[in-house]
Design a protein around this motif. Structure first.
Motif, mmCIF file in Angstrom:
data_model
loop_
_atom_site.group_PDB
_atom_site.id
_atom_site.type_symbol
_atom_site.label_atom_id
_atom_site.label_comp_id
_atom_site.label_asym_id
_atom_site.label_seq_id
_atom_site.Cartn_x
_atom_site.Cartn_y
_atom_site.Cartn_z
ATOM 1 N N SER A 134 47.449 44.981 33.411
ATOM 2 C CA SER A 134 47.675 46.407 33.611
ATOM 3 C C SER A 134 49.119 46.675 33.999
ATOM 4 C CB SER A 134 46.755 46.942 34.710
ATOM 5 O OG SER A 134 47.099 48.253 35.063
ATOM 6 N N GLU A 135 49.723 47.694 33.376
ATOM 7 C CA GLU A 135 51.085 48.105 33.709
ATOM 8 C C GLU A 135 51.096 49.392 34.521
ATOM 9 O OE1 GLU A 135 53.871 46.533 33.155
ATOM 10 O OE2 GLU A 135 53.297 44.971 31.731
ATOM 11 N N THR A 136 49.918 49.896 34.892
ATOM 12 C CA THR A 136 49.833 51.102 35.708
ATOM 13 C C THR A 136 49.117 50.784 37.011
ATOM 14 O OG1 THR A 136 47.809 51.719 34.523
ATOM 15 C CG2 THR A 136 49.875 52.702 33.770
ATOM 16 N N ARG A 137 49.473 51.511 38.045
ATOM 17 C CA ARG A 137 48.874 51.296 39.362
ATOM 18 C C ARG A 137 47.431 51.784 39.343
ATOM 19 N NH1 ARG A 137 51.765 49.615 43.562
ATOM 20 N NH2 ARG A 137 51.263 50.234 45.691
ATOM 21 N N ARG A 138 46.524 50.995 39.834
ATOM 22 C CA ARG A 138 45.105 51.317 39.730
ATOM 23 C C ARG A 138 44.398 51.204 41.070
ATOM 24 N NH1 ARG A 138 43.191 50.848 34.220
ATOM 25 N NH2 ARG A 138 44.903 50.211 32.850
ATOM 26 N N ASP A 139 43.292 51.907 41.157
ATOM 27 C CA ASP A 139 42.427 51.802 42.322
ATOM 28 C C ASP A 139 41.813 50.400 42.358
ATOM 29 O OD1 ASP A 139 39.442 52.082 43.443
ATOM 30 O OD2 ASP A 139 40.702 53.613 44.389
ATOM 31 N N PRO A 140 41.684 49.814 43.550
ATOM 32 C CA PRO A 140 41.137 48.445 43.631
ATOM 33 C C PRO A 140 39.776 48.288 42.965
ATOM 34 C CG PRO A 140 42.099 49.072 45.733
ATOM 35 C CD PRO A 140 42.121 50.293 44.867
ATOM 36 N N THR A 141 38.945 49.338 43.005
ATOM 37 C CA THR A 141 37.600 49.210 42.438
ATOM 38 C C THR A 141 37.619 49.106 40.918
ATOM 39 O OG1 THR A 141 37.349 51.626 42.419
ATOM 40 C CG2 THR A 141 36.544 50.438 44.359
ATOM 41 N N SER A 142 38.765 49.405 40.285
ATOM 42 C CA SER A 142 38.863 49.223 38.833
ATOM 43 C C SER A 142 39.343 47.826 38.467
ATOM 44 C CB SER A 142 39.822 50.266 38.237
ATOM 45 O OG SER A 142 41.158 50.000 38.614
ATOM 46 N N LEU A 154 38.777 37.173 41.806
ATOM 47 C CA LEU A 154 38.506 37.623 40.444
ATOM 48 C C LEU A 154 37.559 36.606 39.830
ATOM 49 C CD1 LEU A 154 39.309 39.909 38.487
ATOM 50 C CD2 LEU A 154 40.988 38.341 37.517
ATOM 51 N N ALA A 155 36.280 36.944 39.825
ATOM 52 C CA ALA A 155 35.266 35.959 39.453
ATOM 53 C C ALA A 155 35.311 35.597 37.981
ATOM 54 C CB ALA A 155 33.882 36.493 39.820
ATOM 55 N N SER A 156 35.676 36.568 37.135
ATOM 56 C CA SER A 156 35.719 36.337 35.696
ATOM 57 C C SER A 156 36.530 37.448 35.058
ATOM 58 C CB SER A 156 34.300 36.325 35.106
ATOM 59 O OG SER A 156 33.684 37.589 35.290
ATOM 60 N N ALA A 157 36.789 37.312 33.768
ATOM 61 C CA ALA A 157 37.424 38.394 33.020
ATOM 62 C C ALA A 157 36.363 39.442 32.733
ATOM 63 C CB ALA A 157 38.034 37.868 31.726
ATOM 64 N N PRO A 158 36.533 40.672 33.228
ATOM 65 C CA PRO A 158 35.472 41.679 33.141
ATOM 66 C C PRO A 158 35.427 42.397 31.804
ATOM 67 C CG PRO A 158 37.315 42.555 34.348
ATOM 68 C CD PRO A 158 37.690 41.140 33.994
ATOM 69 N N ALA A 185 32.796 45.433 43.881
ATOM 70 C CA ALA A 185 32.652 46.009 45.219
ATOM 71 C C ALA A 185 32.624 44.907 46.271
ATOM 72 C CB ALA A 185 31.386 46.861 45.284
ATOM 73 N N TYR A 186 31.921 43.820 45.964
ATOM 74 C CA TYR A 186 31.879 42.692 46.892
ATOM 75 C C TYR A 186 33.271 42.105 47.107
ATOM 76 C CZ TYR A 186 31.466 37.758 48.149
ATOM 77 O OH TYR A 186 31.662 36.525 48.735
ATOM 78 N N ALA A 187 34.005 41.894 46.014
ATOM 79 C CA ALA A 187 35.344 41.309 46.126
ATOM 80 C C ALA A 187 36.288 42.246 46.873
ATOM 81 C CB ALA A 187 35.895 40.968 44.750
ATOM 82 N N CYS A 188 36.222 43.557 46.590
ATOM 83 C CA CYS A 188 37.087 44.512 47.291
ATOM 84 C C CYS A 188 36.872 44.445 48.794
ATOM 85 C CB CYS A 188 36.822 45.928 46.789
ATOM 86 S SG CYS A 188 37.610 46.328 45.214
ATOM 87 N N ALA A 189 35.611 44.440 49.208
ATOM 88 C CA ALA A 189 35.311 44.398 50.642
ATOM 89 C C ALA A 189 35.828 43.112 51.279
ATOM 90 C CB ALA A 189 33.807 44.535 50.859
ATOM 91 N N ARG A 190 35.633 42.013 50.581
ATOM 92 C CA ARG A 190 36.081 40.725 51.126
ATOM 93 C C ARG A 190 37.605 40.621 51.124
ATOM 94 N NH1 ARG A 190 33.635 34.920 48.999
ATOM 95 N NH2 ARG A 190 34.906 33.542 50.319
ATOM 96 N N PRO A 197 34.388 48.689 32.947
ATOM 97 C CA PRO A 197 34.729 49.429 34.169
ATOM 98 C C PRO A 197 35.833 48.782 34.996
ATOM 99 C CG PRO A 197 32.607 48.308 34.401
ATOM 100 C CD PRO A 197 33.009 48.179 32.972
ATOM 101 N N GLN A 198 36.108 47.513 34.748
ATOM 102 C CA GLN A 198 37.155 46.816 35.494
ATOM 103 C C GLN A 198 38.036 46.034 34.529
ATOM 104 O OE1 GLN A 198 34.326 44.823 37.913
ATOM 105 N NE2 GLN A 198 34.603 46.180 39.654
#
Length: 452
Positions: A411-419, A363-367, A423-428, A404-405
Motif C-alpha cells: 500500500s502507498e496510502t495511509r490506512r486504518d490498522p483494521t484494513s 500478519l498471519a497470511s496474505a489476505p 481484529a485479533y492482531a490489531c489488539a495484540r 477487506p485487508q
C-alpha cells in the motif's frame, strides 16, 4: 530487556545544513519530506543516540531506509527522520542458513551474498528496495507461494526502543516484540538489524511471455484462468500491462512500446512449468524469455527502475479474479482506456502465502488470492494527479472483489490498522506498542496506533 550498546552522539542535521536536501530526499522523488531534523546513522549506537536526541527535544522518530514507500508516511512536522541508508552490511551463516542484515541493506546486497552459498532470501521484486522495511511490512516475494511471507522468515531482530535501549527479540527473549515485527510494521522501535531465514535455491526457471498490448483482454483472461487451476506452490505468475516510456535505460526491443505480459517464476523443474504454460504459449507471444535464471538475475525480471524516480501508485488485495473482474481491469487500464499508467499488475498469491500462521506473526497470511498494484511516473504534479485519479478509478472498478485487508507494504496510502491486520492482531499489536513505546515515539507508514 538488556541494554547491549550505549548510544553514541550522532550528527544531527537541521534545515539550514548544506547537505539537508540530499539527506531528506526519499527514493520516490515525488515526495517532499520536510522533517524537523535528520540523522543518517552508521551504527546501532548512533541510532540509539538519535532516539535519545528525539526524546530530549520532544520529537517523534520516523525510520527510513530507502524511502520507496515514503508517500504513506505522511507529513514529518515535529519528527526526526532517522535514515539508515549508510548501514548496508550482510553476514551469511551457512550452518544455519540465516542472513544477518543491517538496517539500510538493499535486497540486492542480500541476494548476491546468499547466492554465493547457493541460498536465497524471500526478496522483493525490486533490487534496490530496503530489505528491513519490506520484511517488517509483510513481504510478497517471487518465492512466497512456496515459502510464505518474508516476515515469517524473521529469526531475530536487534531493536532500539523508545527509551534508547538496544534489545534483542528472538524465540528466547522478547517474543511478543518478535511476533509484532513479523508483519506488524515499523511502529515498535528502530530495527538495527534483522536475522532472516534463507532457503536452498541457486536458480529458478523464469522469464516473461510478451504479447501485443491490443491483446490485453485475451491474455489477461487466459492468465486468470491458469491461476484458477490446480497449480503447484513452486509456480508464481503475474499478469501485467506495461506502457513503457522511451527512456534510454529501457532495453531497445521494448523501449517506448506497450505490452500485455505474463511474468513467470518457477522454483522447480522447467518441464513442469512448460506443461503448465502451454495454454499461454498457445496464444503466440511475440517474445518468450523463459530460461534458467540465477537468483541475482531474478532481481531484474520485474524491470523496476534502479534509481530514484518521481512516482505515484497504490495497491490492494483481491479475494478472487473472475472473468468480470478481468473485464473491469482491462476496461480501466487496457488499450482502449486512455490510461496513462506505466504498469498495472495482478500477482497470483495463495499457496504458502495464504496459509495462516497467527501464532507466529502479526500478519498471519496474505489476505487475498491476488495482489493488484498500479504505478506511474509523476514527471509533473499535474501528471501525478491524473495518474492518482486513474489508480483510484481502477481500485473502484474492482471493488466488488477487493479483500477487506491487505499486506502493509503493498500500500502507498495511509490506512486504518483494521484494513491491514485482523481484529485479533490489531489488539495484540496495540498491547505490544503500549509496552515498548507507550509515548508513541515511533512513526511508521501504517501505524497500529494513531495520534492527533
Amino acid at each position: 530487556m538488556a541494554n547491549t550498546e550505549a548510544g553514541r552522539a550522532p550528527r544531527v542535521l537541521l534545515p539550514n545544513a548544506p547537505d539537508w536536501d540530499d539527506a531528506r530526499q526519499a527514493w520516490n522523488l515525488a515526495v517532499d519530506q520536510q522533517p524537523a531534523a535528520i540523522v543518517r546513522a552508521e551504527s546501532p549506537g548512533e541510532i540509539a543516540g538519535a532516539v535519545d536526541y528525539a526524546r530530549q527535544n520532544g520529537l517523534r522518530v520516523a525510520v527510513q531506509g530507502t524511502g520507496h514507500g515514503a508517500s504513506s508516511l505522511g507529513p514529518l512536522a515535529g519528527t526526526l527522520l532517522l535514515r539508515t541508508d549508510h548501514m548496508r552490511g550482510v553476514q551469511i551463516d551457512t550452518e544455519t542458513s540465516v542472513a544477518r542484515v543491517e538496517a539500510g541493506t538493499l535486497w540486492i546486497d542480500v541476494v548476491e551474498a546468499a547466492a554465493r552459498h547457493g541460498l536465497a532470501p524471500l526478496a522483493g521484486s525490486a533490487a534496490d528496495v530496503g530489505a528491513v522495511g519490506y520484511t517488517l511490512g509483510g513481504g510478497l516475494s517471487f518465492l512466497g507461494r512456496k515459502h510464505g511471507l518474508a516476515a515469517h522468515a524473521i529469526v531475530a531482530a536487534d531493536v532500539v526502543t523508545a527509551d534508547g535501549r538496544l534489545v534483542r527479540a528472538d524465540d528466547g527473549a522478547n517474543e511478543e516484540l518478535l511476533w509484532a515485527l513479523r508483519g506488524g510494521g515499523g511502529s515498535f522501535g528502530a530495527v538495527t538489524s534483522l536475522e532472516i531465514r534463507l532457503f536452498p535455491l541457486a536458480e529458478v526457471y523464469a522469464g516473461i511471455l510478451w504479447f501485443p498490448f491490443e491483446r490485453a483482454s485475451e491474455v489477461m483472461h487466459a492468465w486468470a484462468e491458469l491461476t484458477r487451476g490446480d497449480l503447484p506452490d513452486e509456480l508464481t505468475t503475474i499478469g501485467r500491462l506495461l506502457q513503457l516510456p522511451p527512456l534510454p535505460e529501457i532495453p531497445e526491443p521494448v523501449r517506448g512500446k506497450s505490452f500485455a505480459i505474463v511474468e513467470v517464476i518457477h522454483c522447480g523443474k522447467a518441464a513442469d512449468a512448460d506443461r503448465l504454460l502451454e495454454p499461454l504459449r498457445a496464444l503466440g507471444p511475440v517474445m518468450d524469455t523463459m530460461r534458467p535464471t540465477p537468483l541475482p538475475e531474478l532481481s531484474k525480471l520485474h524491470m523496476d527502475p534502479e534509481h530514484p524516480v518521481p512516482g505515484v501508485g497504490d495497491g490492494l488485495m483481491l479475494e478472487s479474479l473472475p472473468g468480470e473482474a478481468v473485464d473491469e481491469f482491462v476496461r480501466v487500464a487496457g488499450p482502449d482506456s486512455g490510461s496513462p499508467l506505466l504498469s498495472v499488475e495482478v500477482r497470483h498469491l495463495e499457496g504458502a502465502l495464504g496459509r495462516p500462521r497467527p501464532e507466529h506473526a502479526a500478519l498471519a497470511s496474505a489476505p487475498g488470492a491476488y495482489g493488484l498494484y498500479a504505478v506511474d511516473i509523476a514527471a509533473t504534479p499535474d501528471l501525478g494527479r491524473a495518474s492518482v485519479a486513474r489508480v483510484d478509478m481502477l481500485k473502484d472498478a474492482v471493488s466488488a472483489w477487493t479483500a477487506p485487508q491487505m499486506v502493509p507494504n503493498f500500500s502507498e496510502t495511509r490506512r486504518d490498522p483494521t484494513s491491514l491486520w485482523s481484529a485479533y492482531a490489531c489488539a495484540r499489536l496495540r498491547e505490544v506498542k503500549s509496552r515498548v513505546d507507550p509515548g508513541d515515539t515511533f512513526r511508521s507508514n501504517h501505524p497500529v496506533v494513531t495520534t492527533t
